[in-house]
Write a protein that holds these residues in place. Structure first.
Motif, PDB file in Angstrom:
ATOM      1  N   VAL A  87       0.833  -1.196   0.000  1.00 32.97           N
ATOM      2  CA  VAL A  87       0.000   0.000   0.000  1.00 32.97           C
ATOM      3  C   VAL A  87       0.874   1.255   0.000  1.00 32.97           C
ATOM      4  N   GLY A  88       2.075   1.153   0.565  1.00 36.21           N
ATOM      5  CA  GLY A  88       2.988   2.293   0.564  1.00 36.21           C
ATOM      6  C   GLY A  88       3.446   2.645  -0.848  1.00 36.21           C
ATOM      7  N   THR A  89       3.786   1.628  -1.629  1.00 37.39           N
ATOM      8  CA  THR A  89       4.185   1.856  -3.023  1.00 37.39           C
ATOM      9  C   THR A  89       3.023   2.422  -3.827  1.00 37.39           C
ATOM     10  N   ARG A  93       3.007   6.072  -5.724  1.00 40.69           N
ATOM     11  CA  ARG A  93       2.779   6.181  -7.167  1.00 40.69           C
ATOM     12  C   ARG A  93       1.544   7.038  -7.450  1.00 40.69           C
ATOM     13  N   PHE A  94       0.515   6.874  -6.651  1.00 41.10           N
ATOM     14  CA  PHE A  94      -0.709   7.650  -6.843  1.00 41.10           C
ATOM     15  C   PHE A  94      -0.415   9.133  -6.659  1.00 41.10           C
ATOM     16  N   ARG A  95       0.302   9.473  -5.601  1.00 44.50           N
ATOM     17  CA  ARG A  95       0.595  10.882  -5.320  1.00 44.50           C
ATOM     18  C   ARG A  95       1.444  11.498  -6.435  1.00 44.50           C
ATOM     19  N   ILE A 100      -2.038  14.194  -5.482  1.00 42.92           N
ATOM     20  CA  ILE A 100      -2.438  14.142  -4.081  1.00 42.92           C
ATOM     21  C   ILE A 100      -2.537  12.675  -3.663  1.00 42.92           C
ATOM     22  N   SER A 101      -2.627  12.431  -2.360  1.00 45.59           N
ATOM     23  CA  SER A 101      -2.693  11.069  -1.856  1.00 45.59           C
ATOM     24  C   SER A 101      -4.063  10.454  -2.139  1.00 45.59           C
TER      25      SER A 101
END
Length: 254
Positions: A87-89, A93-95, A100-101
């Motif tokens: 979930v951290g990766t 990548r999303f941000r 934004i997160s």
């Protein structure tokens, strides 16, 4: 584009859609396209403007955006559903791609604040600042589009921070001043007026979205840039996903 190539690339994209939560390899994609993986990579890049791996990554983030807005799944569940083991990766990548997160994106209902400007550490300014300008046209047949986003990006994938961008209220002229040295692609997007601001699934292929691309545009100290015009057209399955939300984008200058 050759119809055979278009169908082959389309079959590979179908595999990406069907196996988004799995580990899809280049061999899997090439097998669906019925080409050797080396030849497949070349034709995919030619057809879509980006590599198969980047296309798949963009599709995963687009699906994540849709799930964030349309479901109550947790961020962890969504990350796993779109193929991320960490979930951290996924959040990182999303941000970097959306700006934004994931949790902030959900809380704001998909509204993104995009800051337009130049990172001079990455894109040194020219001694002779360049201006990129031109005209954004819309389809000639009766269609009413909403606001039109136009920006300069390092490649054909609209993610991260563009070096210059604007939102036009209607088709017409645009102008970007002090464009940094480098090679850029002019990308433009819009949506049919009144279209619900819901992120389309990968299988929808951007129904109701219109896109356009011009480039590459190379900025050198001695280069005089010609007008860069483009015409928006309906988005197709071969166009990279739009990771910036055209309908809800708010643009400010840095």
């Amino acid at each position: 584009m050759d119809e055979l190539i278009e169908k082959a690339v389309g079959r590979a994209i179908d595999v990406m859609c069907q196996k988004m939560g799995e580990q899809v390899t280049l061999d899997d994609m090439a097998r669906a396209a019925m080409f050797s993986k080396f030849h497949f990579s070349r034709i995919f890049q030619r057809a879509t403007g980006i590599s198969p791996g980047r296309f798949l990554a963009a599709m995963r983030l687009q699906e994540a955006k849709r799930l964030l807005l349309c479901t109550s799944l947790t961020v962890t569940d969504i990350s796993q559903q779109v193929g991320y083991q960490s979930v951290g990766t996924f959040s990182s990548r999303f941000r970097s791609s959306v700006g934004i997160s994931p949790s902030t994106y959900r809380r704001l209902g998909g509204v993104s604040l995009l800051v337009c400007g130049t990172d001079t550490r990455r894109h040194p300014a020219s001694n002779r600042p360049a201006t990129v300008h031109g005209w954004i046209a819309v389809p000639s047949f009766p269609v009413i589009l909403g606001k039109i986003f136009v920006g300069l990006f390092p490649d054909r994938l609209p993610q991260g921070r563009p070096v210059r961008c604007a939102v036009l209220r209607k088709a017409g002229p645009y102008e970007f001043n002090d464009v940094p040295l480098g090679t850029w692609y002019l990308l433009s997007y819009s949506a049919v007026a009144g279209r619900a601001p819901v992120v389309p699934s990968a299988r929808d292929h951007g129904d109701g979205l219109y896109v356009g691309c011009h480039g590459p545009i190379t900025i050198r100290p001695e280069t005089q840039v010609r007008p860069a015009d483009l015409r928006l057209r309906p988005m197709s399955r071969l166009d990279p996903p739009v990771l910036l939300d055209v309908g809800t984008l708010q643009v400010v200058s840095s």
